[in-house]
Design a protein around this motif. Structure first.
Motif, PDB file in Angstrom:
ATOM      1  N   GLY A  61      15.117   2.869   0.235  1.00  0.00           N
ATOM      2  CA  GLY A  61      14.947   4.216   0.763  1.00  0.00           C
ATOM      3  C   GLY A  61      15.253   5.283  -0.263  1.00  0.00           C
ATOM      4  N   ARG A  67       0.852  -1.192   0.000  1.00  0.00           N
ATOM      5  CA  ARG A  67       0.000   0.000   0.000  1.00  0.00           C
ATOM      6  C   ARG A  67       0.886   1.239   0.000  1.00  0.00           C
ATOM      7  N   ILE A  68       1.432   1.509  -1.155  1.00  0.00           N
ATOM      8  CA  ILE A  68       2.353   2.621  -1.316  1.00  0.00           C
ATOM      9  C   ILE A  68       2.169   3.160  -2.721  1.00  0.00           C
ATOM     10  N   TYR A 116      10.831   4.357  -0.898  1.00  0.00           N
ATOM     11  CA  TYR A 116      10.035   3.237  -0.390  1.00  0.00           C
ATOM     12  C   TYR A 116      10.341   3.062   1.099  1.00  0.00           C
ATOM     13  N   ARG A 117      10.027   4.066   1.891  1.00  0.00           N
ATOM     14  CA  ARG A 117      10.525   4.081   3.264  1.00  0.00           C
ATOM     15  C   ARG A 117       9.589   3.424   4.277  1.00  0.00           C
ATOM     16  N   ARG A 118       8.322   3.414   4.016  1.00  0.00           N
ATOM     17  CA  ARG A 118       7.397   2.884   5.022  1.00  0.00           C
ATOM     18  C   ARG A 118       7.547   1.376   5.200  1.00  0.00           C
ATOM     19  N   TYR A 119       7.868   0.681   4.121  1.00  0.00           N
ATOM     20  CA  TYR A 119       7.951  -0.780   4.161  1.00  0.00           C
ATOM     21  C   TYR A 119       9.354  -1.284   3.854  1.00  0.00           C
ATOM     22  N   ASP A 120      10.370  -0.394   3.961  1.00  0.00           N
ATOM     23  CA  ASP A 120      11.690  -0.775   3.471  1.00  0.00           C
ATOM     24  C   ASP A 120      12.303  -1.951   4.226  1.00  0.00           C
ATOM     25  N   GLU A 121      12.160  -1.991   5.543  1.00  0.00           N
ATOM     26  CA  GLU A 121      12.826  -3.042   6.311  1.00  0.00           C
ATOM     27  C   GLU A 121      12.190  -4.411   6.075  1.00  0.00           C
TER      28      GLU A 121
END
Length: 221
Positions: free
Chosen positions: A88, A51-52, A92-97
């Motif tokens: 990052g 969801r991005i 795509y930072r919200r789900y990067d890990e």
């Protein structure tokens, strides 16, 4: 009826002209029926299924590929942090890990089960439902991601074509078009179904796409 069909054709022509670029093309993937671009499409499908914003998913895919992570061996061999950093940079930072972990695990699965070649996954499936099930064994690739992959790969896997998918039909509905795959393909008059599905998906995801195409100035011819 004839006037309505003419208007539907005009909307589809305008949609394809403005938005008929596949997501693979947008991510710089030169799609062919060979292992590396097929894997790149799989990575893109994993990224797009979160969801991005699609722009962030496409940007993250480009960053991963620019970092050299273009095949499952290199993806699996990269460190978790290298994948996080590339994601990052693409926004795509919200789900990067969590996505970094999934990409690593998925690459290892593809190497272990299919020797890094998604054509072997395709050949292991004896029908469309089986193919969708096998795709969904890839970490991070659920039903949505499998749909994305199949919509895009139909350009080089003709056995899965033609298909538009549920999200494309949502776009058709937003545009006031028939929400029936066969009718849409007829109205599109031999358009590439991969390009048509990508354009309709953009209409589903972005109301401004529909707004620009449903004005009164569209020709009915």
């Amino acid at each position: 009826m004839a006037d309505r069909r003419g208007r539907h054709r005009a909307v589809l022509r305008a949609l394809l002209d403005a938005h008929g670029r596949t997501y693979a093309e947008e991510a710089g993937i030169r799609l062919r029926d060979t292992p590396q671009p097929l894997y790149q499409l799989l990575v893109l499908s994993v990224l797009l299924s979160a969801r991005i914003r699609s722009a962030a998913a496409v940007g993250a895919a480009r960053e991963l590929f620019d970092a050299g992570l273009r095949d499952p061996r290199r993806m699996a061999g990269a460190t978790w942090q290298q994948r996080v950093d590339a994601l990052g940079r693409g926004g795509y930072r919200r789900y990067d890990e969590s996505t970094s972990t999934r990409l690593g695990d998925g690459a290892e699965l593809i190497l272990r089960e299919y020797g890094g070649d998604l054509r072997r996954l395709r050949d292991a499936a004896d029908n469309d439902a089986a193919l969708r099930r096998l795709l969904q064994t890839v970490p991070g690739l659920g039903p949505t991601g499998a749909d994305i992959f199949l919509r895009e790969v139909q350009r080089v896997w003709p056995e899965v074509a033609p298909r538009l998918g549920d999200k494309a039909l949502q776009g058709a509905h937003r545009l006031g078009l028939p929400d029936d795959e066969e009718e849409l393909l007829r109205l599109a008059e031999n358009a590439d179904p991969a390009a048509l599905s990508a354009a309709l998906v953009r209409a589903a995801l972005d109301k401004s796409v529909a707004d620009e195409l449903t004005g009164d100035d569209l020709s009915s011819g």
